[in-house]
Design an enzyme around this catalytic site. Sequence first.
Site, PDB file in Angstrom:
ATOM      1  N   ASP A 171       0.891  -1.244  -0.014  1.00 30.72           N
ATOM      2  CA  ASP A 171       0.136   0.026   0.201  1.00 30.72           C
ATOM      3  C   ASP A 171       0.910   1.195  -0.025  1.00 30.72           C
ATOM      4  O   ASP A 171       1.907   1.181   0.896  1.00 30.72           O
ATOM      5  CB  ASP A 171      -0.937   0.170   1.127  1.00 30.72           C
ATOM      6  N   GLU A 202       1.879  -0.507  -5.063  1.00 32.44           N
ATOM      7  CA  GLU A 202       1.007   0.552  -5.339  1.00 32.44           C
ATOM      8  C   GLU A 202       2.005   1.807  -5.313  1.00 32.44           C
ATOM      9  O   GLU A 202       2.444   2.315  -4.458  1.00 32.44           O
ATOM     10  CB  GLU A 202       0.045   0.810  -4.242  1.00 32.44           C
TER      11      GLU A 202
END
Length: 679
Positions: free
Chosen positions: A338, A374
């Site tokens: 993330d 990401e």
Amino acid sequence: MNQEQQVTNGSPFPLGAIVTKDGVNFAVVAEDASQLYLCLFDEKGNEQESLPFLNKTKGIWYMEVLGLTEGQHYGLRTEGEFKPEQQMLYNKQKLLIDPYAKELSAKLVWNEDQAAITKEGQPHQTDSAYCVPKSIVRTVEAKSDRPGRIKVTPSSRALYELHVKGFSKNLPIERGLQGTYLGVISSAGIEHLKSLNITTIQLMPCFSFMTERHLQQLELNNYWGYNPISFFAVEPSYAIKDAIVEFQQMIDGLRQAGFEVILDVVYNHTAESEVDQSSVCYRGLDNARYYRHQDGQYLNYTGCGNCIDTYSPTSIRLICDSMRYWVDVMGVDGFRFDLGVDLGRTDHDFTAKAPLLQAILQDPILSGTCLVMEPWDIGPNGYQVGQFPRGFLECNDQYRDTIRRFWRGDDGKVPEFATRLMGSRDYFHKGHKSALNSVNYITYHDGYTMKDLVSYHERHNLANMEENRDGHGDNISQNFGTEGETDNKDIQEKRLNQQLCFIATLLLSQGTPHLLGGDELSHSQQGNNNAYCQDNDITWQTWQDIDAETSQARTAIKDTIATLMALRKAYPIFAEIRLEDDPLYQHTSLDKIHWLNEQSEPMTIENWADDSRHFIALTLTPADLSNSFWIVFYSSDAPLSVPLPTDNGEVETLYQTPGLSIKEGALHCAYRGVFVGKF
């Protein structure tokens, strides 16, 4: 308190609480603390003894406590300077979790008494032990009888994003298994996953996490889990009895069923949030080294109140130790990171040569796993798609937006559509990276579901209690004339066709496809495109008692996924074409590609420059010349007839959306759609 336990020098490694033949060795990083204390608790939460650590070397406090055993509850306290302007917030009144604890006594719940500092900038004097989970001494080992890892061919890999609770909460299984790790691997869960022909399960966060203060005040819960307090402890709310054992069983069950499993991890921030909120772990131990700061202020490149300083050796060691634990002991096959740009920042700019990224790629264990990044955060120069080292796959939002615009019917999108279809070589450059480095997706957890993408023009996030201000404002969506649910059969058919076009495009694109769990079930979040705090039927997948429209959509979508996944596995050229202008493939036999217009003639410069164009086709020919494939994308609803691209006028249909069919030597397009044929 009187000291009753006997202690010896112990060892500074490994970090955490390790059972020895004589007791338990404790080793904790707290570099600037003047004293660290080990606080022993009984299972009811009563503090029984506080032991000062005996030794400190290279910032690590350590000692061995004789006579302690497995299951001992404990916490930490620190003494040191209280200088907020220097990011030093030592406060002995705050009980702290061991960052390396494998198990916690309870789920962390925010409490104002967890703060180390008052609003006036003074030390917070309330003892927080009553509202902080205790760390538990727990020896966790890899199971000796674990099924072997699944070796996925990169060109056949397809990611399926799954939320443990959302996937299993409403499954038609024993009630006690619903919403749990074990529910995922129930016979019904495994049967569904296998029916899709996908290869890789991407689990949403399973680190122990906390609901944010503002959500708690709104009486909402953090559902997604992107707010961790521990990088080792397993989230307990998905377990029946023992989260560690049951997580391992889930991984084993998924392996046994033939799946690779990667875990979505949050190493960019923690649930301690802003400086005046919780001091329950990292902040109280080594705030100045765990978190990024400048000129006396936190840097908030994550939007979550803090960000981990991944340029610090303390944080690098913690993250790499955590990753190895989840691979070696818990059994996962990789990670999705993330807000990964924070992991690649130094002090404080991004570089592909950042120490943490290099540490991961040189590690003999971690470098062999599936690593998905990401590639952004909200800090300066926070958009870095295509800029990570080659060992990382990267989520490609350029793909998402272009594919949505093409199928919405926007003008002038064919050239960019073709670029995205072929692996986004403007970001993932030939000669440097394979197209497989591009993780292509149309929907993700943060946004509309596939059904909502074709059903809503505007976000409908009132349930989040932020007056519909949160979530993406521009979703590049299309509702086909009615906002939300409708009984209009024509609109229903158009919406289903659009979903099939999206999924077919995704699975026929060069790169690594990502599917959002629930899209195959035609799941709707009622137009909510930021359902992070909706732990209810908005996010839980519905399996039974569905209407005829949903049943029809499910069958068509699942069949499309299974059929095209089988094609990708049978013909790797659909995922990774090897062309003569790509130095990456100089050593191997080469494939061929030709772009065609609606007359099945080569695309001209004028064709490419025509903004009114909504048709593009291509042929792919593998190096062995065994056959060729014809792929057609048409995003207009005006009827169109296209001649076949072969001399003998015969094409075998491998897949087609409802409005396309071959008749009398031509492909007839009644309206928008996708066709795949072989000749």
